[in-house]
Motif scaffolding. Sequence first.
Motif, PDB file in Angstrom:
ATOM      1  N   LEU A   1      76.996  50.533 152.096  1.00  0.00           N
ATOM      2  CA  LEU A   1      75.772  50.284 151.332  1.00  0.00           C
ATOM      3  C   LEU A   1      74.586  51.141 151.781  1.00  0.00           C
ATOM      4  N   PRO A   2      74.342  51.278 153.076  1.00  0.00           N
ATOM      5  CA  PRO A   2      73.208  52.146 153.454  1.00  0.00           C
ATOM      6  C   PRO A   2      73.390  53.599 153.004  1.00  0.00           C
ATOM      7  N   LYS A   3      74.614  54.113 153.106  1.00  0.00           N
ATOM      8  CA  LYS A   3      74.865  55.493 152.672  1.00  0.00           C
ATOM      9  C   LYS A   3      74.693  55.636 151.168  1.00  0.00           C
ATOM     10  N   ILE A   4      75.189  54.676 150.423  1.00  0.00           N
ATOM     11  CA  ILE A   4      75.052  54.722 148.959  1.00  0.00           C
ATOM     12  C   ILE A   4      73.583  54.618 148.570  1.00  0.00           C
ATOM     13  N   ALA A   5      72.849  53.746 149.253  1.00  0.00           N
ATOM     14  CA  ALA A   5      71.417  53.595 148.946  1.00  0.00           C
ATOM     15  C   ALA A   5      70.655  54.869 149.252  1.00  0.00           C
ATOM     16  N   LYS A   6      70.970  55.495 150.366  1.00  0.00           N
ATOM     17  CA  LYS A   6      70.303  56.748 150.725  1.00  0.00           C
ATOM     18  C   LYS A   6      70.637  57.841 149.713  1.00  0.00           C
ATOM     19  N   TYR A   7      71.909  57.957 149.352  1.00  0.00           N
ATOM     20  CA  TYR A   7      72.334  58.957 148.380  1.00  0.00           C
ATOM     21  C   TYR A   7      71.661  58.731 147.032  1.00  0.00           C
ATOM     22  N   SER A   8      71.619  57.467 146.606  1.00  0.00           N
ATOM     23  CA  SER A   8      71.001  57.155 145.305  1.00  0.00           C
ATOM     24  C   SER A   8      69.513  57.468 145.298  1.00  0.00           C
ATOM     25  N   SER A   9      68.836  57.177 146.403  1.00  0.00           N
ATOM     26  CA  SER A   9      67.396  57.456 146.445  1.00  0.00           C
ATOM     27  C   SER A   9      67.127  58.957 146.501  1.00  0.00           C
ATOM     28  N   GLU A  10      68.043  59.741 147.093  1.00  0.00           N
ATOM     29  CA  GLU A  10      67.882  61.196 147.094  1.00  0.00           C
ATOM     30  C   GLU A  10      68.173  61.788 145.719  1.00  0.00           C
ATOM     31  N   MET A  11      69.142  61.232 145.017  1.00  0.00           N
ATOM     32  CA  MET A  11      69.502  61.744 143.690  1.00  0.00           C
ATOM     33  C   MET A  11      68.496  61.326 142.624  1.00  0.00           C
ATOM     34  N   ASN A  12      67.874  60.191 142.803  1.00  0.00           N
ATOM     35  CA  ASN A  12      66.899  59.664 141.848  1.00  0.00           C
ATOM     36  C   ASN A  12      65.611  59.310 142.587  1.00  0.00           C
ATOM     37  N   PRO A  13      64.811  60.294 142.946  1.00  0.00           N
ATOM     38  CA  PRO A  13      63.606  60.012 143.742  1.00  0.00           C
ATOM     39  C   PRO A  13      62.595  59.117 143.027  1.00  0.00           C
ATOM     40  N   GLU A  14      62.653  59.068 141.697  1.00  0.00           N
ATOM     41  CA  GLU A  14      61.713  58.214 140.975  1.00  0.00           C
ATOM     42  C   GLU A  14      62.000  56.729 141.205  1.00  0.00           C
ATOM     43  N   PHE A  15      63.224  56.407 141.682  1.00  0.00           N
ATOM     44  CA  PHE A  15      63.586  55.021 141.981  1.00  0.00           C
ATOM     45  C   PHE A  15      63.787  54.788 143.469  1.00  0.00           C
ATOM     46  N   ALA A  16      63.321  55.697 144.291  1.00  0.00           N
ATOM     47  CA  ALA A  16      63.503  55.575 145.748  1.00  0.00           C
ATOM     48  C   ALA A  16      62.806  54.334 146.306  1.00  0.00           C
TER      49      ALA A  16
END
Length: 158
Positions: free
Chosen positions: A28-43
């Motif tokens: 979960l932490p890795k997925i959350a970090k990856y998602s926030s990097e891919m979609n900075p508007e939802f970080a």
Amino acid sequence: MKRGTTTGLKVAIMIIGVIVLGACIFGLPKIAKYSSEMNPEFAYLRLPVLFGLYATALPFFLALFHGMKLLNYIEKENAFSELTIISLKRIKKCALTIFCLYIIGMIFLLTQNALHPGIAVIGFVICFVTIVVSLFTAVLQNLLKSIMEIKNENDLTV
């Protein structure tokens, strides 16, 4: 029920618990970090979503614990007792808690315009599964109550 069957179910519960625990710690932490990097508007949603997912893990592990207790009661030939009804009741409450947390989380993401269709599908599947588990445990709980009433009546007549 034979001891091998309950042992197999206990092993399955432990494997599920280890997999989910590993996902909570490492995935979960890795997925959350990856998602926030891919979609900075939802970080800014990274921590609230992680908190919500970890919040749903708590009742999940509690339900697994009560499942193990239930299997222990069955192994000790104590399946038709008040303890099994209590364990089923707690499993049902855990399932309903997970359902409510996921609905709240999806509504939160929807209000933030961040509910991706893929995430929504996964959320609805989890909600569906938890409702099925809740209904199934409710049916088993009522069945056990009826069996115990009949058993108590028969014990009094003998």
